[in-house]
Design an enzyme around this catalytic site. Structure first.
Site, PDB file in Angstrom:
ATOM      1  N   GLU A  57     -62.181  38.818   8.719  1.00  0.00           N
ATOM      2  CA  GLU A  57     -62.721  38.602   6.952  1.00  0.00           C
ATOM      3  C   GLU A  57     -63.678  38.095   6.822  1.00  0.00           C
ATOM      4  O   GLU A  57     -65.229  38.858   8.126  1.00  0.00           O
ATOM      5  CB  GLU A  57     -62.022  37.135   6.928  1.00  0.00           C
ATOM      6  N   CYS A  87     -66.847  30.854   3.440  1.00  0.00           N
ATOM      7  CA  CYS A  87     -66.969  31.946   3.061  1.00  0.00           C
ATOM      8  C   CYS A  87     -66.537  32.107   1.911  1.00  0.00           C
ATOM      9  O   CYS A  87     -66.219  33.356   1.077  1.00  0.00           O
ATOM     10  CB  CYS A  87     -65.990  32.366   3.851  1.00  0.00           C
TER      11      CYS A  87
END
Length: 521
Positions: A264, A301
């Site tokens: 990620e 995020c």
């Protein structure tokens, strides 16, 4: 709090032989004791060798035993919760409620995978029985999913618990039947040691091979590179920067036998503000937006880094309220000096852009903190300069003013893959929203309405992933029960004698696993 600065290799506390380093308290601006030492090549070699030695025995453990092991990790983490949270507060500057919630989420992930193991459906068993009288005859074919092998997990800087030593990557890999070697994040080694002990203790309590779990320290990149390059490691879980993820992907692909890296990396999580929604509730949306923007100092995020809206009075009202809220937002401690410096560089680059204006700025004060900032540009300028779409990790967001829906669509087409995309729409906007949906489905792993991407529920239906560069593999998720699929591979058994089949594939199905039989559930 008994911290010894020790790694854990196969259940044994080991002092690293490499360079020493200390954690840093970003709130107080001081180094913390004790010293930690980076692992050496021999440490990496031993951890990987033990993981490989443990693999066959661990993957053969009954699902109930593996589930009990994961629940044991959760129990051990909860028992040490106070010490873990205290150390994490010192190493990250994050407030107690946030970290207590993150610890609860970590334990929830472990229990989710324990329940998944007991259900057995994750194996996706398929049986197509032999048809000897058909022309041509069909063999007996049976499919299940098997674990890949030892997995290297990299702890994340912004989630010292939920995406770290005992976090989602570790939990899903262990649930799949894969031993795990964790490379702790150097920003929170003490938190990592305490969490690692909880995992190692559960390994011993469950009677599992000690190589099922190891924890290594490193203040640089050498240990991570050695782990990814080691031929015994069969997959990688990573949460971090785009540069870091790409470096690991390159190492994994350069191996004689390449392996998957589930990374990620980068997402600005666009938020689309449609006219009807702004006309009905612009001020409320603005307040919620600033709350999401500043949550965790913008170090999630999924913080909203991009706003897309059509020009008009309703947008002006939104901007006025958002500017006031940003200006009132107090400064927040950022995780590390490096993250704060990168945030300042990113904001400064946007401010220098001739076609970007600063709409509002929060109240920064002192070292180690970051203030919120809201900037704005036009769709034409955004489309002319791809650097305006780069992630600025922190409480920074860029509003793109679009003259009409067609321009907004062009901006969406120009975006890279995202973790989330949010749409704020009134019923009058549903026609425009329907027009946008096909593009949104190609753009992100999670589409949400009338909210913001911050706050990721740990459940069966969650997807925390997305097309590149949000993640390295948009077909996967790092949150939710589907995360286990990253560390499994399908295997078909053709005409294999019943006595040699895995239990889940036998006719009597002793594990009572859900399965598809001759095309039917």
């Amino acid at each position: 709090m008994d911290l010894r600065g020790m790694m854990l290799i196969g259940g044994e506390a080991v002092a690293g032989g490499g360079e020493t380093f200390r954690a840093f308290d970003p709130g107080r601006g001081e180094r913390l004791e004790p010293a930690f030492a980076s692992a050496g090549r021999d440490d990496v070699e031993r951890a990987c060798a033990l993981a490989e030695a443990a693999f066959d025995a661990y993957r053969a453990t009954p699902h109930a035993q593996r589930a009990a092991f994961l629940e044991g990790v959760a129990v051990n983490l909860a028992e040490q919760g106070s010490a873990i949270v205290e150390r994490a507060m010192a190493e990250t500057g994050l407030p107690r409620p946030r970290l207590e919630g993150e610890l609860g989420r970590t334990n929830g992930q472990l229990r989710l995978f324990a329940a998944l193991l007991r259900d057995g459906g994750f194996l996706d068993v398929r049986v197509d029985q032999a048809l000897p009288r058909r022309a041509p005859p069909r063999a007996d074919l049976r499919l299940t999913h098997l674990p890949l092998g030892p997995v290297a997990v990299f702890g994340a800087s912004n989630f010292p618990l939920a995406f770290s030593v005992a976090g989602g990557d570790t939990a899903s890999a262990l649930a799949a039947g894969c031993p795990v070697v964790v490379k702790a994040h150097p920003a929170h080694p003490g938190t990592s040691e305490l969490a690692g002990r909880a995992v190692a203790k559960a390994v011993a309590e469950a009677g599992l091979p000690p190589g099922v779990f190891s924890l290594l320290f490193d203040n640089g990149h050498a240990v991570g590179a050695a782990l990814v390059s080691d031929p015994r490691i069969q997959a990688v879980g990573f949460t971090g920067s785009r540069a870091g993820g790409l470096a690991l992907m390159a190492l994994a692909q350069a191996r004689p036998r390449p392996i998957p890296v589930y990374a990620e990396m980068s997402s600005i999580n666009p938020v689309i503000l449609l006219p009807g929604a702004l006309a009905a509730r612009s001020e409320a949306i603005a307040r919620s937006f600033v709350t999401a923007l500043t949550l965790g100092a913008g170090q999630f995020c999924t913080n909203p880094g991009l706003l897309l809206a059509i020009e008009g009075q309703a947008l002006d009202a939104f901007v006025a309220e958002a500017a006031q809220c940003v200006a009132q937002a107090g400064p927040a401690t950022m995780l590390t000096p490096g993250i704060r410096q990168a945030f300042e560089r990113g904001v400064a680059a946007l401010e220098r852009h001739p076609r970007v204006e600063v709409v509002a700025r929060g109240r920064p004060s002192g070292e180690g903190v970051g203030g919120a900032v809201l900037l704005a540009t036009t769709a034409e300028a955004f489309l002319a300069d791809s650097s305006l779409s780069h992630e600025v990790f922190g409480a920074s967001s860029l509003l793109v003013r679009c003259p009409d829906l067609a321009a907004l669509e062009r901006v969406l087409e120009a975006l890279e893959g995202q973790l989330t995309v949010a749409v704020h729409a009134a019923e009058a906007d549903f026609g425009e929203a329907a027009r946008l949906m096909p593009r949104l489905e190609r753009l992100a792993g999670r589409i949400l309405f009338d909210g913001f991407g911050t706050g990721v529920e740990v459940c069966d239906a969650m997807v925390h992933g997305g097309p590149f560069p949000a993640t390295s593999d948009g077909r996967s998720t790092s949150v939710g029960s589907l995360a286990i699929a990253r560390f499994l591979r399908p295997v078909c058994y053709q005409d294999v004698p019943a006595a040699l089949l895995p239990p889940a594939l036998r006719d009597d199905n002793p594990m009572d696993v859900p399965r598809r039989l001759d095309g039917r559930r």
